[in-house]
Design a protein around this motif. Sequence first.
Motif, PDB file in Angstrom:
ATOM      1  N   LEU A  90       0.806  -1.226   0.000  1.00  0.00           N
ATOM      2  CA  LEU A  90       0.000   0.000   0.000  1.00  0.00           C
ATOM      3  C   LEU A  90       0.839   1.276   0.000  1.00  0.00           C
ATOM      4  CD1 LEU A  90      -2.799  -1.411   2.224  1.00  0.00           C
ATOM      5  CD2 LEU A  90      -3.244  -0.160   0.119  1.00  0.00           C
ATOM      6  N   LEU A  91       2.149   1.139   0.127  1.00  0.00           N
ATOM      7  CA  LEU A  91       3.019   2.315   0.003  1.00  0.00           C
ATOM      8  C   LEU A  91       3.698   2.367  -1.361  1.00  0.00           C
ATOM      9  CD1 LEU A  91       4.705   2.658   3.520  1.00  0.00           C
ATOM     10  CD2 LEU A  91       2.647   3.742   2.627  1.00  0.00           C
ATOM     11  N   LYS A 137       1.800   2.337  -7.275  1.00  0.00           N
ATOM     12  CA  LYS A 137       0.695   1.914  -8.148  1.00  0.00           C
ATOM     13  C   LYS A 137      -0.594   2.616  -7.746  1.00  0.00           C
ATOM     14  CE  LYS A 137       1.961  -2.638  -9.894  1.00  0.00           C
ATOM     15  NZ  LYS A 137       1.516  -4.040 -10.070  1.00  0.00           N
ATOM     16  N   LYS A 138      -1.340   3.078  -8.747  1.00  0.00           N
ATOM     17  CA  LYS A 138      -2.616   3.720  -8.465  1.00  0.00           C
ATOM     18  C   LYS A 138      -3.591   2.647  -8.000  1.00  0.00           C
ATOM     19  CE  LYS A 138      -5.841   7.163 -10.222  1.00  0.00           C
ATOM     20  NZ  LYS A 138      -6.212   8.050 -11.344  1.00  0.00           N
ATOM     21  N   SER A 139      -4.084   2.788  -6.777  1.00  0.00           N
ATOM     22  CA  SER A 139      -4.877   1.724  -6.155  1.00  0.00           C
ATOM     23  C   SER A 139      -6.219   2.224  -5.641  1.00  0.00           C
ATOM     24  CB  SER A 139      -4.090   1.098  -4.990  1.00  0.00           C
ATOM     25  OG  SER A 139      -2.843   0.593  -5.430  1.00  0.00           O
ATOM     26  N   GLY A 176       3.551   8.055   4.624  1.00  0.00           N
ATOM     27  CA  GLY A 176       4.226   8.667   3.481  1.00  0.00           C
ATOM     28  C   GLY A 176       3.583   8.435   2.129  1.00  0.00           C
ATOM     29  N   ARG A 177       2.436   7.771   2.068  1.00  0.00           N
ATOM     30  CA  ARG A 177       1.775   7.604   0.772  1.00  0.00           C
ATOM     31  C   ARG A 177       1.261   8.955   0.289  1.00  0.00           C
ATOM     32  NH1 ARG A 177      -0.768   3.404  -2.338  1.00  0.00           N
ATOM     33  NH2 ARG A 177      -2.301   4.343  -3.740  1.00  0.00           N
ATOM     34  N   LYS A 178       1.554   9.279  -0.948  1.00  0.00           N
ATOM     35  CA  LYS A 178       1.180  10.584  -1.487  1.00  0.00           C
ATOM     36  C   LYS A 178      -0.245  10.607  -2.034  1.00  0.00           C
ATOM     37  CE  LYS A 178       5.336  12.081  -0.676  1.00  0.00           C
ATOM     38  NZ  LYS A 178       5.557  12.987   0.482  1.00  0.00           N
TER      39      LYS A 178
END
Length: 456
Positions: free
Chosen positions: A201-202, A205-207, A230-232
């Motif tokens: 999940l970090l 890839k567009k999820s 830290g995921r943007k």
Amino acid sequence: MSKDHETVRQRKYTEIVEMRDTVFGGVENRGGNMLEKTVENVLGPSINSFIIWVLQESRKNGIQRLYFLARDGYLMYQCARIYCEKQQLPIECRYLSCSRYSVRIPLFHLDMEEALEYVCRGGIDVTLDKILDRAGLTCQEKAMVLELLPAPKKNRGIIPYSELSQVREVLKNCQYFMDCMYQHSVEAYPLLEEYLKQEGLLETKKSALVDSGWVGSMQKTLNTILGRLGRKEKLTGYYWGLYELPRGVKREDYFCYYFSPEKGLKEKVYFSNCLFESIFSAPHGMTIGYEKLRGRIFPRYGEIDEQRQEFMIWLSEYIREYTKKAVRAVTDLYQIDTVRYKKIVKELLRLFMGYPTASEAELFGSLEFSDDVLDNSRQQVAVKMTEQEIRGNHVWNKALTMLGIRKGYIKESAWLEGSIARLGKRENYHWFMYRMYKYLLYIRKKYYYLKMREKE
């Protein structure tokens, strides 16, 4: 209802599916009993139509990876993998083991006010024990809290909805309770962080998430954690339906199939989210936390009744086989008219959930359901009730009681339409009186939702 009536109902389902020119019309029915026929005529077309919509929307939005949330997303995940493989779609499907309990508790310490609001919310037959369970307290800690509470609030019976705010204030002023909730949250947070990292999940890839829905709080919760890590880019979500949205989220990040906070009043009234969850589930217990073994993080599942597990294994296999047959008739998934397919699903579910036959109510109403964050207090989704208990759920009595104007206890059913059919007395009258309540409920819910959005 007679066996002839049951035959008429199944024939009606078949006509709805076969006469609308869909990929499901060509699926060879092999069902012999009512359960198999209902999977082929109602459940299979419904979940497949949803997955086709999810995959189409994912392509439009450039989604590369879909996370199907446990447990409602289990059968959805199985179906989606078949479509992606057979149609060679560039979308990766993953199953994410999580629950409101396993994800919420680690976040409690970040906002104790919101945590308190969450554990003291309404539900079916809410008790003080349930509230303390939601907070993650041990048996010893629960006993100590009960010792510390003022005498009038030690009652362990069912708490009327109108009194939950009072319970919330009492618990807020109990420092021991607040400290316990905070400490359990702090201890649970690191393992959840590691699990989410491990599941990719970090990665960039567009999820997006896929789930049944109802409120959409899991998406907000996961985005809060991932943002801290830290995921943007925020996760978006594809849902069967949403009654409302959490505060502070972007509406455009939530995609709804069957109904939305703004639309689908009639669909909501003739739908049962509790029955939906009882059927579309997984052959494992609820995710209650995480543990580290041999350098990897694994979900810890709660117990599941053996009979329930066997049913879910059977249902999973049957729907997988149904999906494999349906996908053979698909030449181009992206050309399927999902709006037209959804209209068919509405016809099917209006009958199945809103006007169940006695046999349907007996079979599917006996499935177990729990509306709480823990599965400790499970009951049949269409619990057997007397006519007097059903009358308590009629529009005026229930509305006045929920508003606190009328005192008294109302015995509730997670799928009251099914309970009415199981009783077998004056079904149309009781369905009508309860349906009027549901219309008022969802009109009111929409009003307050829109009012909330205006303030944001």
